[in-house]
Design a protein around this motif. Sequence first.
Motif, PDB file in Angstrom:
ATOM      1  N   GLY A  28      80.805  20.404  22.517  1.00  0.00           N
ATOM      2  CA  GLY A  28      79.971  21.480  23.053  1.00  0.00           C
ATOM      3  C   GLY A  28      79.003  21.035  24.130  1.00  0.00           C
ATOM      4  N   CYS A  29      79.020  19.752  24.488  1.00  0.00           N
ATOM      5  CA  CYS A  29      78.038  19.249  25.459  1.00  0.00           C
ATOM      6  C   CYS A  29      78.330  19.676  26.892  1.00  0.00           C
ATOM      7  N   ALA A  30      79.596  19.873  27.229  1.00  0.00           N
ATOM      8  CA  ALA A  30      79.950  20.218  28.612  1.00  0.00           C
ATOM      9  C   ALA A  30      79.214  21.480  29.063  1.00  0.00           C
ATOM     10  N   ALA A  31      79.030  22.429  28.145  1.00  0.00           N
ATOM     11  CA  ALA A  31      78.390  23.705  28.490  1.00  0.00           C
ATOM     12  C   ALA A  31      76.927  23.545  28.888  1.00  0.00           C
ATOM     13  N   ILE A  32      76.279  22.469  28.446  1.00  0.00           N
ATOM     14  CA  ILE A  32      74.852  22.309  28.753  1.00  0.00           C
ATOM     15  C   ILE A  32      74.571  21.141  29.684  1.00  0.00           C
ATOM     16  N   GLU A  33      75.630  20.454  30.106  1.00  0.00           N
ATOM     17  CA  GLU A  33      75.466  19.247  30.916  1.00  0.00           C
ATOM     18  C   GLU A  33      74.550  19.441  32.130  1.00  0.00           C
ATOM     19  N   SER A  34      74.705  20.559  32.822  1.00  0.00           N
ATOM     20  CA  SER A  34      73.918  20.774  34.037  1.00  0.00           C
ATOM     21  C   SER A  34      72.434  20.989  33.732  1.00  0.00           C
ATOM     22  N   CYS A  94      77.335  19.367  19.677  1.00  0.00           N
ATOM     23  CA  CYS A  94      76.761  18.519  20.722  1.00  0.00           C
ATOM     24  C   CYS A  94      75.541  17.844  20.118  1.00  0.00           C
ATOM     25  N   GLY A  95      75.595  16.531  19.996  1.00  0.00           N
ATOM     26  CA  GLY A  95      74.516  15.821  19.335  1.00  0.00           C
ATOM     27  C   GLY A  95      73.746  14.895  20.245  1.00  0.00           C
ATOM     28  N   GLY A  96      72.471  14.708  19.908  1.00  0.00           N
ATOM     29  CA  GLY A  96      71.654  13.735  20.626  1.00  0.00           C
ATOM     30  C   GLY A  96      71.087  14.227  21.942  1.00  0.00           C
TER      31      GLY A  96
END
Length: 168
Positions: free
Chosen positions: A22-28, A148-150
Amino acid sequence: MSPSPPEMSPSPGAAVSPSGPGCAAIESNLAEIAGQPAGTAISKLAELSMLSAAVKSAGLEEKLNSAKDITLFAPDNKAFDAIPKEVRDKLMANKDVLTKLLSYHVVMGKKAPSDLVEGAELKTMQGASLTVKGSGENLTINDAKIVCGGVTTSNATVYIVDKVLMPH
């Protein structure tokens, strides 16, 4: 080959990059929220807009912003969508119940991914405990999977989870 710009190179002791599907969605948004306190940081992430609305509704944004070193297990919008609408509406309208529920998602101390080991019991702000199961990409808190962790904010480590955790 020119050296990479200083802001791109990891500094010694830098936080580990967030990981999970799920991290790709918040990367920016990661750089923007790294300097924000937790309550403000979650309001900047579209995937956590329902959690942010719940936190504001419960009057907890300032508490999350002023808390020192916390870990937040943040249910994403899909987690809130999984709760039947009439139940969700009642929950959002009851500040006491909402506050207890949201406090159940907050653990004192910044927990690094390495702290989340099989069988670990984490004491919540609400007073109960959460149990860690699994490892790596299959890490769960109670029965919620960490997607999405950390994720680092100025005062918290955030783990985005796929279910709203219900206190027992």
